[in-house]
Design a protein around this motif. Structure first.
Motif, short mmCIF file in Angstrom:
data_model
loop_
_atom_site.label_atom_id
_atom_site.label_comp_id
_atom_site.label_asym_id
_atom_site.label_seq_id
_atom_site.Cartn_x
_atom_site.Cartn_y
_atom_site.Cartn_z
N GLY A 133 0.78 -1.22 0.00
CA GLY A 133 0.00 0.00 0.00
C GLY A 133 0.82 1.27 0.00
O GLY A 133 0.26 2.36 -0.02
N ASP A 134 2.15 1.21 0.01
CA ASP A 134 2.94 2.44 0.08
C ASP A 134 3.64 2.76 -1.23
O ASP A 134 4.34 3.75 -1.34
CB ASP A 134 3.97 2.34 1.21
N ALA A 135 3.45 1.93 -2.26
CA ALA A 135 4.08 2.19 -3.55
C ALA A 135 3.30 1.50 -4.65
O ALA A 135 2.53 0.58 -4.40
CB ALA A 135 5.53 1.69 -3.53
N ILE A 136 3.50 1.97 -5.87
CA ILE A 136 2.90 1.34 -7.03
C ILE A 136 3.98 1.08 -8.06
O ILE A 136 5.03 1.73 -8.05
CB ILE A 136 1.79 2.20 -7.66
N PHE A 137 3.74 0.12 -8.92
CA PHE A 137 4.61 -0.13 -10.06
C PHE A 137 3.93 0.42 -11.31
O PHE A 137 2.74 0.21 -11.51
CB PHE A 137 4.86 -1.63 -10.25
N ILE A 138 4.67 1.11 -12.14
CA ILE A 138 4.14 1.63 -13.39
C ILE A 138 4.97 1.07 -14.53
O ILE A 138 6.19 1.24 -14.56
CB ILE A 138 4.16 3.17 -13.41
N LYS A 139 4.31 0.37 -15.45
CA LYS A 139 5.01 -0.19 -16.60
C LYS A 139 5.27 0.91 -17.61
O LYS A 139 4.35 1.60 -18.05
CB LYS A 139 4.18 -1.30 -17.24
N GLU A 144 9.73 -1.46 -15.37
CA GLU A 144 8.76 -1.14 -14.35
C GLU A 144 9.37 -0.14 -13.38
O GLU A 144 10.47 -0.36 -12.88
CB GLU A 144 8.32 -2.40 -13.60
N THR A 145 8.65 0.94 -13.15
CA THR A 145 9.14 1.97 -12.24
C THR A 145 8.36 1.92 -10.95
O THR A 145 7.13 1.91 -10.96
CB THR A 145 8.98 3.37 -12.88
N LYS A 146 9.07 1.88 -9.86
CA LYS A 146 8.42 1.89 -8.55
C LYS A 146 8.27 3.33 -8.10
O LYS A 146 9.23 4.10 -8.05
CB LYS A 146 9.27 1.12 -7.54
N GLU A 168 9.74 14.79 -9.69
CA GLU A 168 10.79 14.49 -10.67
C GLU A 168 10.28 14.11 -12.05
O GLU A 168 10.97 14.32 -13.05
CB GLU A 168 11.68 13.35 -10.14
N LYS A 169 9.07 13.56 -12.13
CA LYS A 169 8.63 13.02 -13.40
C LYS A 169 7.11 12.91 -13.47
O LYS A 169 6.44 12.83 -12.44
CB LYS A 169 9.26 11.63 -13.62
N LYS A 170 6.59 12.89 -14.70
CA LYS A 170 5.18 12.62 -14.93
C LYS A 170 5.05 11.24 -15.57
O LYS A 170 5.65 10.97 -16.60
CB LYS A 170 4.57 13.67 -15.86
N HIS A 171 4.28 10.36 -14.91
CA HIS A 171 4.07 9.01 -15.41
C HIS A 171 2.66 8.92 -16.00
O HIS A 171 1.70 9.35 -15.37
CB HIS A 171 4.21 7.98 -14.30
N ARG A 172 2.54 8.34 -17.18
CA ARG A 172 1.22 8.20 -17.80
C ARG A 172 0.71 6.78 -17.64
O ARG A 172 1.40 5.82 -17.96
CB ARG A 172 1.30 8.55 -19.29
N VAL A 173 -0.52 6.64 -17.14
CA VAL A 173 -1.12 5.32 -16.98
C VAL A 173 -2.46 5.29 -17.71
O VAL A 173 -3.14 6.31 -17.81
CB VAL A 173 -1.33 4.94 -15.49
#
Length: 233
Positions: A133-139, A144-146, A168-173
Motif C-alpha cells: 500500500g505504500d508504492a505502485i509499479f508503473i510499466k 517497471e518503475t516503482k 521528478e517526473k510525470k508518469h502516464r497510466v
C-alpha cells in the motif's frame, strides 16, 4: 483479437444500421443489440464488454445515464441526433461522438479510432500493482518503475489516461482518473477539479478558483468540487 460490443438505440432503423456496419468488421463480436437501455444494462452486467455504441435520447434511462452506470467499458461511442450533449458525452470519457444520420464513412473513422485506442491500451503504460500500500509499479515500455505513494503530488486527467505527477517526473497510466481514485492506494487524494486530484496533506492555500500545493504548484479548483474541500476542512 475480438472486442465484445453492445449496441443500444431505441430507433429500430438506426439500431439495425449500427449492427449492419459493425458486422463488416470481423474483430467486433456483437453480444447484443437493444432498443432499451435497461436491456443493454442487463446484458452488460452479465458479460465483459469492450465497446458500446449508444444513442443518448432513450426513454427511462438515457444513454448518458447508462454510460455513468457502465463507466468500466473502455470504448464508448455516442450516436445521436442531439449535438448539445457532446460536451457531457466527452466528460464521460466517450471515445467518439457521432451525429445522426450515420454514414458508413463516418462509422469507419470511428472504428479506426477504436482500433488505435485499443492498440494503445494494450501497449501503453499500465498501472500494475502495489507493495504494502505504500508504492505502485508503473510499466513504462519494458521497464517497471516503482513510485512511492508519498512522492506523488497530484493526478491529472488526460482523456482516458491519467498523469501521475511527482516532483521528478510525470508518469502516464491508461486508467481514467475516476477509476484510479477508487483504488485503495489513492485514498489520500481528493478530487478538486474534473481534471485534477491532489494529495490532501500537500494543500497549502485554498483560493476562489485555485489551490496552491507544496512545491509551489498551483492547481485549478472546480466549482463543483469545493464541497469536497469543505468536508476535508
Amino acid at each position: 483479437m475480438k472486442w465484445k460490443c453492445v449496441i443500444a438505440d431505441d430507433t429500430e432503423i438506426d439500431n439495425l444500421t449500427v449492427v449492419s456496419y459493425a458486422k463488416r468488421f470481423p474483430f467486433f463480436e456483437i453480444v447484443g443489440a437493444f432498443q432499451s437501455s435497461q436491456q443493454a444494462l442487463a446484458c452488460i452486467e452479465k458479460n465483459p464488454i469492450d465497446v458500446i455504441f449508444l444513442d443518448i435520447d432513450m426513454p427511462n434511462l438515457s444513454g448518458i445515464e447508462l454510460r455513468k452506470k457502465v463507466s468500466e467499458i473502455p470504448a464508448c461511442v455516442f450516436i445521436t441526433s442531439h449535438t448539445e450533449y457532446a460536451i457531457e458525452g466527452f466528460e464521460l470519457d466517450a471515445l467518439d461522438y457521432i451525429v445522426k444520420p450515420l454514414t458508413f464513412d463516418r462509422f469507419q473513422k470511428t472504428v479506426k479510432r477504436i482500433e488505435e485506442f485499443m492498440d494503445i491500451r494494450q501497449k501503453a503504460s499500465l498501472f500494475d500493482a502495489s507493495i504494502g500500500g505504500d508504492a505502485i509499479f508503473i510499466k513504462e515500455g519494458h521497464a517497471e518503475t516503482k513510485v512511492k505513494m508519498t512522492d506523488i503530488i497530484y493526478l491529472e486527467a488526460l482523456k482516458n489516461y491519467t498523469l501521475i505527477v511527482t516532483s521528478e517526473k510525470k508518469h502516464r497510466v491508461l486508467l481514467n482518473i475516476g477509476t484510479l481514485l477508487k483504488d485503495d492506494n489513492f485514498q489520500s487524494f481528493i478530487r478538486v477539479h474534473r481534471g485534477f486530484a491532489v494529495q490532501k496533506h500537500l494543500i497549502k492555500t485554498i483560493r476562489a478558483n485555485e489551490i496552491e500545493l507544496e512545491y509551489t504548484i498551483t492547481i485549478p479548483l472546480g466549482r463543483g468540487y469545493k464541497e469536497n474541500l469543505n468536508k476535508l476542512l
